[in-house]
Design a protein around this motif. Structure first.
Motif, PDB file in Angstrom:
ATOM      1  N   LEU A 174     -38.119  -5.848 -21.107  1.00  0.00           N
ATOM      2  CA  LEU A 174     -37.349  -6.455 -20.027  1.00  0.00           C
ATOM      3  C   LEU A 174     -38.190  -7.462 -19.240  1.00  0.00           C
TER       4      LEU A 174
ATOM      5  N   ASP B  90     -36.943 -11.249 -19.036  1.00  0.00           N
ATOM      6  CA  ASP B  90     -36.354 -11.725 -17.788  1.00  0.00           C
ATOM      7  C   ASP B  90     -37.082 -11.078 -16.618  1.00  0.00           C
TER       8      ASP B  90
ATOM      9  N   ASP C 298     -37.613 -11.976 -13.466  1.00  0.00           N
ATOM     10  CA  ASP C 298     -36.971 -11.890 -12.154  1.00  0.00           C
ATOM     11  C   ASP C 298     -35.959 -10.749 -12.114  1.00  0.00           C
ATOM     12  N   TYR C 299     -35.199 -10.600 -13.192  1.00  0.00           N
ATOM     13  CA  TYR C 299     -34.213  -9.529 -13.226  1.00  0.00           C
ATOM     14  C   TYR C 299     -34.918  -8.177 -13.189  1.00  0.00           C
TER      15      TYR C 299
ATOM     16  N   ALA D 141     -37.779  -7.525 -11.831  1.00  0.00           N
ATOM     17  CA  ALA D 141     -38.257  -7.306 -10.463  1.00  0.00           C
ATOM     18  C   ALA D 141     -37.096  -6.901  -9.554  1.00  0.00           C
ATOM     19  N   ALA D 142     -35.945  -7.547  -9.747  1.00  0.00           N
ATOM     20  CA  ALA D 142     -34.792  -7.219  -8.909  1.00  0.00           C
ATOM     21  C   ALA D 142     -34.315  -5.796  -9.158  1.00  0.00           C
ATOM     22  N   ARG D 143     -34.525  -5.285 -10.368  1.00  0.00           N
ATOM     23  CA  ARG D 143     -34.119  -3.920 -10.670  1.00  0.00           C
ATOM     24  C   ARG D 143     -35.101  -2.901 -10.113  1.00  0.00           C
ATOM     25  N   GLY D 144     -36.222  -3.393  -9.557  1.00  0.00           N
ATOM     26  CA  GLY D 144     -37.170  -2.476  -8.957  1.00  0.00           C
ATOM     27  C   GLY D 144     -38.355  -2.141  -9.843  1.00  0.00           C
ATOM     28  N   TYR D 145     -38.462  -2.772 -11.006  1.00  0.00           N
ATOM     29  CA  TYR D 145     -39.671  -2.568 -11.808  1.00  0.00           C
ATOM     30  C   TYR D 145     -40.827  -3.284 -11.129  1.00  0.00           C
TER      31      TYR D 145
ATOM     32  N   LEU E 151     -33.818 -10.137  -2.724  1.00  0.00           N
ATOM     33  CA  LEU E 151     -33.961  -9.125  -3.771  1.00  0.00           C
ATOM     34  C   LEU E 151     -35.391  -8.609  -3.891  1.00  0.00           C
TER      35      LEU E 151
ATOM     36  N   VAL F 163     -37.734 -10.363  -5.177  1.00  0.00           N
ATOM     37  CA  VAL F 163     -38.335 -10.946  -6.383  1.00  0.00           C
ATOM     38  C   VAL F 163     -39.454 -11.907  -5.999  1.00  0.00           C
TER      39      VAL F 163
ATOM     40  N   ARG G 202     -31.700  -0.413  -4.234  1.00  0.00           N
ATOM     41  CA  ARG G 202     -31.837  -1.191  -5.477  1.00  0.00           C
ATOM     42  C   ARG G 202     -30.722  -0.927  -6.479  1.00  0.00           C
TER      43      ARG G 202
ATOM     44  N   TYR H 100     -28.106  -8.291 -10.047  1.00  0.00           N
ATOM     45  CA  TYR H 100     -28.562  -9.678  -9.899  1.00  0.00           C
ATOM     46  C   TYR H 100     -28.229 -10.452 -11.164  1.00  0.00           C
TER      47      TYR H 100
ATOM     48  N   PRO I  90     -29.407 -13.841 -12.632  1.00  0.00           N
ATOM     49  CA  PRO I  90     -30.294 -14.992 -12.408  1.00  0.00           C
ATOM     50  C   PRO I  90     -29.733 -16.278 -13.002  1.00  0.00           C
TER      51      PRO I  90
ATOM     52  N   VAL J 263     -34.538 -17.908 -18.440  1.00  0.00           N
ATOM     53  CA  VAL J 263     -35.076 -17.126 -19.555  1.00  0.00           C
ATOM     54  C   VAL J 263     -35.130 -17.970 -20.826  1.00  0.00           C
TER      55      VAL J 263
ATOM     56  N   ARG K 268     -32.639   0.965 -16.260  1.00  0.00           N
ATOM     57  CA  ARG K 268     -33.087   1.688 -15.072  1.00  0.00           C
ATOM     58  C   ARG K 268     -32.454   3.076 -15.047  1.00  0.00           C
TER      59      ARG K 268
END
Lengths: 404, 273
Positions: A175, A179, A181-182, A184-188, B72, B74, B93, B98, B100, B105, B123
């Motif tokens: 992931l 992507d 940014d995605y 990071a937005a998911r909390g990784y 977010l 980011v 979260r 989100y 993007p 990408v 997640r």
């Protein structure tokens, strides 16, 4: 039996068998973990990591001798190399994060400085009484002659550990590579995922030092995934295939080098991997060069065939030699350019489909439709029979459909 | 205990982190983001209502995408706070999806349409949870919702721009979130895709979910959105579209970059005095 076959069957002696199995295990681990580096487009980081191991080897030797030890203990040397590789990694990460320098510049700086320091330390080791026969320079290109069973166990255990960790982290690593940014937005925590990936690569580098050497280990990490990419469109597929290619390269390369006593193991392994890469590049079914060329020729043929038939339908002369050859070969025109009965029938069909397409674009007004099938696909494969009947009804009317 | 004071307002006056109204989906207070020495977003306050479609509008370089990314977490923020449904970002979260920008990408990445949507479930599934069975069915449903069911096994690089945008939207849908943050969802997509995306977003709103989108097309703001934030590094105006999206606020956000005739097209119903 030939010596090579003996080596392949692991019957060319104890040391040869040990090296062959060890190289295969190392290749699997390197190919699978290197895939994530390749997916993240950070292949060159592994080169810096590998070169950054050298000062650790020298320092570990000096430290072990200073403590009254032998200095040549492999676990000790590997621990030292891991520590300095980790320092190199953190240096790259810190430079990239804290300054405006890009990663490639940071890699260049760290690689050069650490390798230079390592060479200086090896020279110092040479001047020490215990250092003359240490053979530390074997870490540069690898050496297999004196490989012990314990070394093989180290490679097997380390490789298995790296594989297990890569499998556990495959989702976050994929992931973040795809992507960021995605993720990071998911909390990784993308920075920690990056460091975990680098730690895996570092682990494989360290266990591969003895066998392949620090200069060529990067090839074993990167060439298998690059070759594997030609065969699959899935990240998981790249991991498996890269592992298989790495394993096969290690096995075949080590067997080949065992068969001829003076062939160096590491370079032969890398050459085998490069050979598999070349085959993949040329002959992979969808992404290979040969397949792409064939696709292009097929498309060109379809365009020329249709343009030629449309010209026939409109009574225009065909001038393009390739079109003439194509239509003659298919028996649609005579060598003097006059259409045959089959040619007239085909031309009429293409011309009718052309009119149908014009109506279809009016009727369906779908951007995808108009763009994608610019008349090259037979209309029967796009529309159902009743839709074509509807199109033909409009075509047959006294006034063209344009007015409505 | 005394509430901590944070310097938030543009004039430097301390602002107490007052409890946001319960109906707010996303509240930004004094949000500041900088690249180097210059602020990309400066001290922006905004309250995006729940169950509504909100737009972030402004000229190029106004910090629209940066604002979204800072909300977010980011990109790091210099100061300010972000509240999602009344709770801090970190604990919310899983309620945020989100989408993007499409260009962010590499579309040659070895992954199929289905795999990208699956990423929305990583997640929830954790490191080892199964993605087959019920989760695979959810992926299929989300693809169906954006009209991409027939493309599930394609490599993503073989899709048109609009189809790629739909895949990103399907990945967000798979999260079953309550707040959807989209970065330019209509940029460079075909008319059919724009319609399809608007329909999906409208359906989400009617389920009570909240949408905040960075939007570049001034002509459709009134048609698509309920609430708008006009941004040009600072907050220019914010509120219901009817009151905040006027000739005066557009002039303030865009300066001389919009001609009078253009504003007339955007605001047909006498928005221009």
């Amino acid at each position: 039996m030939s010596p090579f076959l003996d080596a392949l069957l692991l019957s060319a002696g104890y040391n040869a068998a040990l090296v062959t199995v060890g190289a295969a295990l190392l290749g699997i681990a390197a190919g699978a973990t290197g895939t994530f580096l390749f997916l993240a487009k950070r292949a060159l980081v592994s080169d810096a990591v590998a070169h950054a191991t050298l000062p650790g080897v020298g320092l570990a030797f000096i430290a072990m001798v200073a403590m009254g030890g032998d200095g040549r203990s492999l676990p000790g040397l590997l621990a030292g190399s891991a520590a300095s590789a980790w320092a190199g990694l953190l240096a790259i990460e810190w430079i990239t994060r804290r300054t405006r320098l890009k990663e490639d510049a940071a890699i260049g700086a760290v690689l050069g400085v650490f390798f230079g320091l390592g060479v200086v330390l090896l020279t110092v080791v040479q001047t020490m009484g215990a250092g003359r026969q240490a053979g530390l320079e074997e870490f540069l290109l690898g050496a297999t002659a004196g490989m012990l069973f314990a070394d093989g166990v180290t490679i097997a255990a380390g490789g298995a550990l790296a594989l297990a960790a890569a499998w556990a982290l495959r989702r976050p690593m994929t992931l973040v590579a795809f992507d960021r940014d995605y993720a990071a937005a998911r909390g990784y925590d993308v920075r920690r995922v990056d460091l975990a990936m680098m730690a895996l690569v570092m682990g494989v580098t360290v266990i591969g030092l003895k066998l392949v050497g620090l200069i060529l280990i990067v090839a074993l990490l990167i060439v298998p995934p690059v070759a594997a990419r030609f065969w699959t469109e899935r990240a998981g597929g790249v991991v498996w295939i890269a592992g298989a290619i790495g394993g096969a390269s290690g096995y075949i390369g080590a067997a080949a080098s065992a068969a001829a006593p003076d062939l160096p193991t590491g370079p032969i392994i890398v050459l085998v991997a490069a050979g598999i890469f070349a085959l993949s590049l040329l002959f992979a079914p969808a992404r290979g060069v040969a397949a792409a060329g064939a696709r292009h020729r097929r498309f060109q043929r379809r365009v020329h065939r249709r343009q030629g038939l449309l010209a026939l339908a409109h009574g225009d002369a065909i001038r393009e030699p390739y079109t003439l050859r194509l239509l003659t070969r298919e028996g649609l025109i005579r060598p003097d350019g006059v259409p045959t009965a089959a040619g007239r029938a085909q031309a009429a069909k293409v011309a009718r489909d052309e009119r149908r397409w014009a109506v279809a674009r009016e009727l369906f007004r779908d951007a995808d439709l108009a763009g994608r099938h610019a008349g090259l696909t037979p209309i029967e494969t796009i529309f159902t029979a009743d839709e074509i009947a509807e199109i033909d009804r409009r075509l047959g009317g006294p006034a063209p459909a344009g007015g409505a | 205990m005394q509430p901590t004071l944070t310097v938030a307002a543009e004039d430097g006056r301390p602002v107490a982190p007052a409890a946001p109204p319960a109906e707010a989906a996303l509240v930004l207070r004094g949000l500041t983001v900088s690249y180097g020495e210059s602020a990309a977003v400066f001290s922006v306050d905004a309250t995006f209502p729940a169950g509504a479609m909100s737009a972030i509008v402004g000229p190029n370089g106004a910090g629209k995408s940066t604002l979204l990314k800072a909300a977010l977490g980011v990109v790091p923020r210099v100061s300010g706070e972000v509240t999602v449904f009344g709770t801090p970002l970190a604990s919310a979260r899983d309620r945020i999806a989100y989408v993007p920008q499409r260009a962010s990408v590499d579309w040659d990445f070895p992954t199929r349409v289905r795999d990208v949507v699956e990423m929305g479930l990583y997640r929830e599934a954790g490191l080892f949870g199964r993605l087959s069975g019920a989760r695979a069915r959810r992926v299929a449903q989300c693809l169906d919702r954006v009209g991409m069911a027939d493309f599930a096994d394609r490599q993503i690089g073989q899709l048109s721009g609009g189809q790629q945008q739909r895949v990103f939207l399907a990945r967000a849908l798979a999260q079953e979130a309550e707040l959807y943050l989209l970065d330019e969802p209509f940029a460079g997509v075909d008319a059919a895709t724009e319609r399809a995306i608007v329909e999906v977003l409208a359906a989400l709103r009617s389920e009570g979910r909240s949408i905040v989108a960075v939007h570049h097309d001034l002509a459709t703001v009134r048609d698509y959105f309920d609430h708008v934030l006009l941004l040009n590094v600072r907050r220019v105006a914010e509120g219901p579209v009817a009151t905040a999206f006027t000739a005066e606020t557009l002039e303030a956000a865009y300066g001389g970059r919009l001609s009078t005739s253009h504003v007339g097209e955007i605001l047909p119903a006498g928005g221009r005095a």
